[in-house]
Write a protein that holds these residues in place. Structure first.
Motif, PDB file in Angstrom:
ATOM      1  N   ALA A 205       0.834  -1.196   0.000  1.00  0.00           N
ATOM      2  CA  ALA A 205       0.000   0.000   0.000  1.00  0.00           C
ATOM      3  C   ALA A 205       0.870   1.247   0.000  1.00  0.00           C
ATOM      4  O   ALA A 205       2.084   1.185   0.227  1.00  0.00           O
ATOM      5  CB  ALA A 205      -0.909   0.008   1.237  1.00  0.00           C
ATOM      6  N   ARG A 206       0.219   2.388  -0.265  1.00  0.00           N
ATOM      7  CA  ARG A 206       0.889   3.684  -0.126  1.00  0.00           C
ATOM      8  C   ARG A 206       0.681   4.179   1.294  1.00  0.00           C
ATOM      9  O   ARG A 206      -0.447   4.269   1.776  1.00  0.00           O
ATOM     10  CB  ARG A 206       0.306   4.696  -1.123  1.00  0.00           C
ATOM     11  CG  ARG A 206       0.619   4.383  -2.575  1.00  0.00           C
ATOM     12  CD  ARG A 206       0.151   5.530  -3.472  1.00  0.00           C
ATOM     13  NE  ARG A 206       0.585   5.360  -4.847  1.00  0.00           N
ATOM     14  CZ  ARG A 206      -0.217   5.011  -5.853  1.00  0.00           C
ATOM     15  NH1 ARG A 206      -1.524   4.787  -5.603  1.00  0.00           N
ATOM     16  NH2 ARG A 206       0.247   4.892  -7.077  1.00  0.00           N
ATOM     17  N   THR A 210      -5.112   6.659   3.515  1.00  0.00           N
ATOM     18  CA  THR A 210      -5.886   6.073   4.602  1.00  0.00           C
ATOM     19  C   THR A 210      -7.279   5.716   4.098  1.00  0.00           C
ATOM     20  O   THR A 210      -7.834   6.375   3.204  1.00  0.00           O
ATOM     21  CB  THR A 210      -6.002   7.037   5.789  1.00  0.00           C
ATOM     22  OG1 THR A 210      -6.635   8.248   5.348  1.00  0.00           O
ATOM     23  CG2 THR A 210      -4.622   7.357   6.368  1.00  0.00           C
ATOM     24  N   GLY A 211      -7.837   4.668   4.673  1.00  0.00           N
ATOM     25  CA  GLY A 211      -9.169   4.246   4.275  1.00  0.00           C
ATOM     26  C   GLY A 211      -9.229   3.647   2.893  1.00  0.00           C
ATOM     27  O   GLY A 211     -10.297   3.550   2.290  1.00  0.00           O
ATOM     28  N   VAL A 212      -8.068   3.231   2.364  1.00  0.00           N
ATOM     29  CA  VAL A 212      -7.985   2.638   1.026  1.00  0.00           C
ATOM     30  C   VAL A 212      -7.499   1.203   1.168  1.00  0.00           C
ATOM     31  O   VAL A 212      -6.530   0.927   1.886  1.00  0.00           O
ATOM     32  CB  VAL A 212      -7.017   3.434   0.122  1.00  0.00           C
ATOM     33  CG1 VAL A 212      -6.891   2.771  -1.253  1.00  0.00           C
ATOM     34  CG2 VAL A 212      -7.490   4.874  -0.018  1.00  0.00           C
ATOM     35  N   ALA A 213      -8.163   0.293   0.488  1.00  0.00           N
ATOM     36  CA  ALA A 213      -7.752  -1.109   0.543  1.00  0.00           C
ATOM     37  C   ALA A 213      -6.361  -1.274  -0.050  1.00  0.00           C
ATOM     38  O   ALA A 213      -6.000  -0.588  -1.020  1.00  0.00           O
ATOM     39  CB  ALA A 213      -8.752  -1.980  -0.213  1.00  0.00           C
TER      40      ALA A 213
END
Length: 249
Positions: A205-206, A210-213
């Motif tokens: 992930a990056r 935030t709040g991103v799968a």
């Protein structure tokens, strides 16, 4: 399988110093790898110069098997001894020991032997931690130039402890040929510290999102027995797309 050997050579500097006995420039070193002859694969070895470095085969030891389970493996160990001043290699191949047999792994150590016989490891090709019985090692494709990096969590404490965390660009060994943005490989090595079961979960992930799968998730289930030997019991998630040993080809 031969691609694993090519990969190990191309990304040769990720695992310096992790597979040998922890001593400061000793005259002898002991090396131990996991082995399971019932699979048809066994380790072979060779010294680049026996006048400089000798390798003594200590043989194969079957792991304790109180339930008489079929296919139980063991460990193979060797003693490396400096004999004369110079530089040489020690090569270990995991292969089917018959003509035309397939090779699945290669580890090549480079040593300097001092005038007093003391051994100093100067390089290694391959990933020795992958074959150490008391280690769990994972190698995943990663490209930080995209903003994506791997982060891991452990489902339980006191079973595995992080020992190494290293990223290597794919063409780092040939800087003149490096391709900007090409990515590379990320290696994690965990040492067994207590018996039990643990799941190692990696998420791609990056860090600023935030709040991103996550883009990808890879899981590994590991069992550590009372001898602190590690068994990978299962791999899940997106490992076939990212795992450079067990998955991606």
């Amino acid at each position: 399988m031969r691609k694993l050997i090519a990969l190990a050579v191309a990304l040769s500097m990720l695992a310096l110093g992790t597979a040998l006995a922890e001593a400061s420039n000793p005259a002898t070193l002991t090396l131990t790898f996991a082995e399971n002859p019932t699979t048809g694969y066994e380790w072979t070895f060779a010294s680049g110069d026996e006048a400089v470095l000798t390798i003594t085969d200590n043989g194969y030891t079957l792991l304790p098997n109180p339930k008489d389970a079929e296919g139980t493996g063991g460990t193979h160990s060797w003693t490396l001894t400096g004999k004369a001043e110079g530089d040489t290699t020690a090569t270990f191949l995991l292969k089917q020991n018959w003509e035309g047999g397939e090779e699945t792994a290669m580890v090549v150590y480079t040593f300097h032997v001092g005038a007093d016989g003391a051994l100093t490891q100067t390089a290694v090709q391959g990933y020795p931690a992958m074959y150490m019985p008391d280690r769990a090692a994972f190698l995943l494709k990663e490209n930080p130039t995209t903003g994506f990096t791997w982060a891991y969590t452990l489902s339980a404490e006191g079973v595995l402890a992080a020992e190494e965390d290293t990223f290597e660009a794919a063409d780092a060994a040939n800087a003149d040929d490096a391709v900007v943005g090409a990515g590379g490989a990320h290696l994690w090595v965990f040492k067994a510290v207590g018996p039990g079961d643990v799941t190692v979960t990696f998420q791609y992930a990056r860090s600023w999102e935030t709040g991103v799968a996550p883009e990808a998730t890879v899981t590994y289930n590991c069992h550590v027995d009372e001898n602190l030997y590690v068994t990978l019991t299962d791999a899940g998630g997106d490992y076939q797309d990212y795992d450079l040993i067990f998955g991606a080809k």
